[in-house]
Scaffold this active site. Structure first.
Site, PDB file in Angstrom:
ATOM      1  N   VAL A 124      -0.509  30.695 -16.991  1.00  0.00           N
ATOM      2  CA  VAL A 124      -0.878  29.406 -16.415  1.00  0.00           C
ATOM      3  C   VAL A 124      -2.238  29.467 -15.739  1.00  0.00           C
ATOM      4  O   VAL A 124      -3.113  28.628 -15.971  1.00  0.00           O
ATOM      5  CB  VAL A 124       0.184  28.941 -15.394  1.00  0.00           C
ATOM      6  CG1 VAL A 124      -0.250  27.657 -14.704  1.00  0.00           C
ATOM      7  CG2 VAL A 124       1.525  28.754 -16.082  1.00  0.00           C
ATOM      8  N   THR A 127       7.781  31.753 -10.668  1.00  0.00           N
ATOM      9  CA  THR A 127       8.956  31.441  -9.840  1.00  0.00           C
ATOM     10  C   THR A 127      10.196  31.755 -10.680  1.00  0.00           C
ATOM     11  O   THR A 127      10.759  30.844 -11.311  1.00  0.00           O
ATOM     12  CB  THR A 127       8.955  29.960  -9.402  1.00  0.00           C
ATOM     13  OG1 THR A 127       8.579  29.131 -10.516  1.00  0.00           O
ATOM     14  CG2 THR A 127       7.981  29.739  -8.272  1.00  0.00           C
ATOM     15  N   CYS A 181      10.325  29.028 -18.357  1.00  0.00           N
ATOM     16  CA  CYS A 181      10.441  27.614 -17.968  1.00  0.00           C
ATOM     17  C   CYS A 181      11.815  27.043 -18.294  1.00  0.00           C
ATOM     18  O   CYS A 181      12.630  26.837 -17.409  1.00  0.00           O
ATOM     19  CB  CYS A 181       9.350  26.787 -18.660  1.00  0.00           C
ATOM     20  SG  CYS A 181       7.688  27.101 -18.015  1.00  0.00           S
TER      21      CYS A 181
END
Length: 432
Positions: A14, A95, A270
């Site tokens: 990202v 995360t 994700c």
């Protein structure tokens, strides 16, 4: 946005593409705690393959553009002193979830501590990491306040613009995907939106609050997860009926509003993770999210299902299972991408090994040392011809397209199972 000096924290799938795009217009320091990653990027190499080396080389500078008051350029560093002169901090760290599928905010908290050490009055901290609604202001901002000694929305401000990167996708790159933006005050929101609008050619959508932007991100992948769970369940049902699931979906797809989802493994950082963030927050509010968690359970068990189907096919062909050699084609979480994070292909391997099968993993995209470190599994350099009692195509890398998979079978009676539904049906014995 004028006079923006950007520090981008976290240079993975990202962060790096975003840093490169911003560096074409602004002075940027890309910060990462991994020395190996910093070294390769300084050398103009990107092991994630998200940024072309020529493009990266044109953006890199040997001097810190924040200190030199340069108009643009990208400097790579692991030294916190190099981000001290930024006024915009963008955090793009992972995360993940733990082994119990509980959200792990540790990377986000530590990144916030790092930024807090250099935060100054007037600065804006923007988070891109996927979180549950409320995490930015309830979990991250207090860390910034505690470490910096500054007051939120008085001395410094926050924004949230969820990442929308699709690893390995060269068509839907960061600038070509519309970006959701938000800010902790109306003025901050406008500044954050203007910043992203300056590089995102697809445009932006300014959300009314940070919590709305956080919620929008977490449901994007939860929606996909639930839809894939539905077609995975259909695959199980139709396989019992002896009906080809892909033919059913093709027929149903002739209706204009039928959604074109396909069965398969759901992994990555994700879709296979984000629903747990929403579920965790929902349960804190006393609500048990039945559909979200049901979809997660079904998708998380697809690797075991595939393995059991392969074993059943081997038994039906009177093939010896214990000690049999099975070739696993692909171990990354998706095609044409080196990312192995949360790949569910490893579930097939683990389950087959439970039957006493010897599994050989071949994946030209995966790094063997990463697979060994993350999962304790070994990859082979190349498979041997006429050696396997079963072959499982788990990932549809284009490198496998002209492979003549049957030539690696030990006999004409060997099993070929197509997880991705991309092989000619005349060459396979089963598929999802």
């Amino acid at each position: 946005m004028e006079n923006a000096k950007i520090a981008l924290i976290g240079l993975g799938y990202v962060g790096l593409p975003l840093a490169v795009e911003f560096a074409a217009r602004y002075p940027v320091v890309g910060f990462d705690i991994k020395e190996e990653r910093v070294a390769e990027l300084r050398d103009g190499r990107d092991s994630t393959l998200e940024v072309e080396e020529a493009r990266l080389a044109t953006m890199l500078t040997s001097a810190n553009p924040l200190d030199a008051n340069a108009e643009r350029g990208l400097f790579i560093s692991s030294d916190i002193a190099d981000i001290a002169n930024a006024n915009i901090y963008i955090i793009t760290v992972p995360t993940p979830t733990d082994k119990h599928n509980r959200p792990v905010l540790t990377p986000l908290i530590k990144a916030s501590e790092t930024v807090g050490k250099v935060l100054r009055k007037g600065d804006i901290v923007i988070y891109e990491s996927t979180v549950y609604p409320g995490a930015t202001e309830e979990d991250c901002v207090p860390v910034l306040e505690r470490v910096s000694g500054l007051v939120f929305n008085q001395d410094f401000f926050a924004g949230y613009s969820p990442e929308r990167i699709n690893p390995g996708d060269k068509e839907h790159t960061v600038t070509r995907i519309r970006k959701v933006t938000s800010g902790s005050t109306p003025e901050t929101a406008r500044k954050v939106d203007a910043l992203y609008s300056s590089v995102i050619t697809a445009g932006t959508h300014l959300a009314s609050s940070i919590r709305v932007a956080e919620a929008a991100k977490v449901i994007e992948n939860s929606q996909r997860d639930i839809n894939i769970a539905f077609v995975n369940e259909l695959a199980k049902i139709f396989n019992l009926m002896g009906i080809d699931t892909h033919e059913v979906l093709e027929a149903a797809g002739t209706k204009w509003n039928f959604l074109p989802f396909r069965p398969g493994l759901v992994g990555g950082h994700c879709i296979g993770v984000d629903p747990y963030y929403l579920a965790q927050k929902a349960q804190e509010y006393g609500y048990h999210p039945e559909i979200i968690l049901a979809g997660r359970r079904l998708n998380d068990n697809m690797g075991r299902y595939v393995a059991s189907e392969v074993i059943k096919l081997m038994i039906s062909k009177d093939l010896k299972v214990k000690g049999a050699k099975v070739l696993m084609l692909g171990i990354t979480f998706k095609e044409n991408c080196p990312d192995i994070r949360n790949t569910r292909a490893v579930d097939i391997v683990s389950e087959l090994q439970q039957y006493g099968v010897e599994v050989h993993i071949f994946d030209p995209w995966a790094k063997p040392e990463e697979v060994r470190h993350e999962y304790g599994m070994e990859c082979i350099e190349s498979p041997a011809k006429e050696s396997y009692e079963a072959i499982v195509l788990a990932v549809a890398h284009t490198a496998f397209a002209g492979m003549q998979i049957r030539s690696y079978c030990s006999s004409p009676n060997a099993v070929v199972y197509d997880v991705k539904g991309v092989l000619d049906t005349s060459d396979i014995d089963g598929r999802l």
